[in-house]
Design a protein around this motif. Sequence first.
Motif, PDB file in Angstrom:
ATOM      1  N   VAL A  64       0.843  -1.200   0.000  1.00 16.25           N
ATOM      2  CA  VAL A  64       0.000   0.000   0.000  1.00 16.25           C
ATOM      3  C   VAL A  64       0.877   1.249   0.000  1.00 16.25           C
ATOM      4  CG1 VAL A  64      -1.642   1.375   1.350  1.00 16.25           C
ATOM      5  CG2 VAL A  64      -1.990  -1.104   1.090  1.00 16.25           C
ATOM      6  N   GLN A  65       1.906   1.246   0.830  1.00 21.18           N
ATOM      7  CA  GLN A  65       2.790   2.401   0.913  1.00 21.18           C
ATOM      8  C   GLN A  65       3.555   2.604  -0.392  1.00 21.18           C
ATOM      9  OE1 GLN A  65       3.479   1.297   5.491  1.00 21.18           O
ATOM     10  NE2 GLN A  65       5.051   2.658   4.712  1.00 21.18           N
ATOM     11  N   ASP A  66       3.945   1.517  -1.047  1.00 22.32           N
ATOM     12  CA  ASP A  66       4.609   1.642  -2.348  1.00 22.32           C
ATOM     13  C   ASP A  66       3.672   2.306  -3.357  1.00 22.32           C
ATOM     14  OD1 ASP A  66       6.930   0.464  -1.424  1.00 22.32           O
ATOM     15  OD2 ASP A  66       6.455  -1.533  -2.207  1.00 22.32           O
ATOM     16  N   LEU A  67       2.392   1.926  -3.324  1.00 22.58           N
ATOM     17  CA  LEU A  67       1.413   2.503  -4.240  1.00 22.58           C
ATOM     18  C   LEU A  67       1.212   3.989  -3.955  1.00 22.58           C
ATOM     19  CD1 LEU A  67      -0.657   1.978  -6.500  1.00 22.58           C
ATOM     20  CD2 LEU A  67      -2.329   1.424  -4.712  1.00 22.58           C
ATOM     21  N   GLY A  68       1.112   4.336  -2.682  1.00 24.11           N
ATOM     22  CA  GLY A  68       0.940   5.741  -2.317  1.00 24.11           C
ATOM     23  C   GLY A  68       2.121   6.587  -2.714  1.00 24.11           C
ATOM     24  N   ARG A  69       3.326   6.076  -2.454  1.00 19.16           N
ATOM     25  CA  ARG A  69       4.522   6.835  -2.819  1.00 19.16           C
ATOM     26  C   ARG A  69       4.638   6.986  -4.330  1.00 19.16           C
ATOM     27  NH1 ARG A  69       6.869   4.250   1.698  1.00 19.16           N
ATOM     28  NH2 ARG A  69       7.368   2.468   0.386  1.00 19.16           N
ATOM     29  N   SER A  70       4.244   5.957  -5.063  1.00 16.65           N
ATOM     30  CA  SER A  70       4.303   6.026  -6.522  1.00 16.65           C
ATOM     31  C   SER A  70       3.397   7.136  -7.055  1.00 16.65           C
ATOM     32  CB  SER A  70       3.893   4.671  -7.105  1.00 16.65           C
ATOM     33  OG  SER A  70       3.898   4.722  -8.517  1.00 16.65           O
ATOM     34  N   ALA A  71       2.207   7.262  -6.480  1.00 20.36           N
ATOM     35  CA  ALA A  71       1.283   8.320  -6.902  1.00 20.36           C
ATOM     36  C   ALA A  71       1.862   9.697  -6.607  1.00 20.36           C
ATOM     37  CB  ALA A  71      -0.065   8.137  -6.201  1.00 20.36           C
ATOM     38  N   VAL A  72       2.484   9.848  -5.455  1.00 20.57           N
ATOM     39  CA  VAL A  72       3.083  11.136  -5.089  1.00 20.57           C
ATOM     40  C   VAL A  72       4.256  11.465  -6.006  1.00 20.57           C
ATOM     41  CG1 VAL A  72       4.390  12.348  -3.301  1.00 20.57           C
ATOM     42  CG2 VAL A  72       2.305  11.100  -2.697  1.00 20.57           C
TER      43      VAL A  72
END
Length: 202
Positions: A64-72
Motif C-alpha cells: 500500500v505504501q509503495d502505491l501511495g509513494r508512486s502516486a506522489v
Amino acid sequence: MPRSHHMQARAVRTRIALVHAAAAEFDRHGYAGTSMLQVSKAAGTTTGALTFHFGSKIELADAVQDLGRSAVRAVVDRVTAGAGPPLDLIVELTMHLARLLEDDIAVRSTARLMRERPDSRPGLSACWLPAVGELARHAHRAGQLRAGTSPAALASLVAHLLTGTEARTRTALEEARKPDAVEQLRQIWDITLHGICADREA
C-alpha cells in the motif's frame, strides 16, 4: 489467450484489488485495527488468495505504501517538469498533493501508515521534500523570496502545510464531512504570499 497468460492476468488483477482494499481498510481502521480477514472480505476474495500474494500484514502494508509513494512521485515529476517561476511550482505542487490526500485513498492510507509504522519505509515527505527544497533554492536565486526568507524556511512551511492538510482531511472524513483542505490550503497560500500585516506608519 493461453491459459497461463489468463491466469497471470487474473493474479495481477487480484493483487491490485487486494492492495486497494487494504488501502481502504488501513485508511479507515489504521494498521493495528486492520486484519487480513477484513482485507480479504473487502476485496471479495478468500484469505487463502490474500496470503498467496501477501504472506503477512507487513507485506500488505508495504505494498500500500509503495502505491501511495508512486502516486506522489508521479505528481512531483509532472509538476517539476513544468515551466514557470519556481515559487509558483511549489504552490502548484502542494495543491496537487493536497488533492491526492483528499481523493487518493492509497496516498491517504500511506500517510497514516507512515505515522503508525515510522520505521517501515521512507515517508511521503521523502518523495516531495527534495523537489521542494530544490525549487525553493531556485526561487531564492531568482529573487522571488523576501529578504531574510531562506529556502529551508520555505521548505519547512510546505511541510507544515501538508501535515495540516492531511490532518484536516482525516478529521473531515472521520466526521463524515466533505473535506475542504484543498480550498483551505489555497486560502493559506494567498495569505502567505501577500502577507497578513497591513502597512503601518512608523
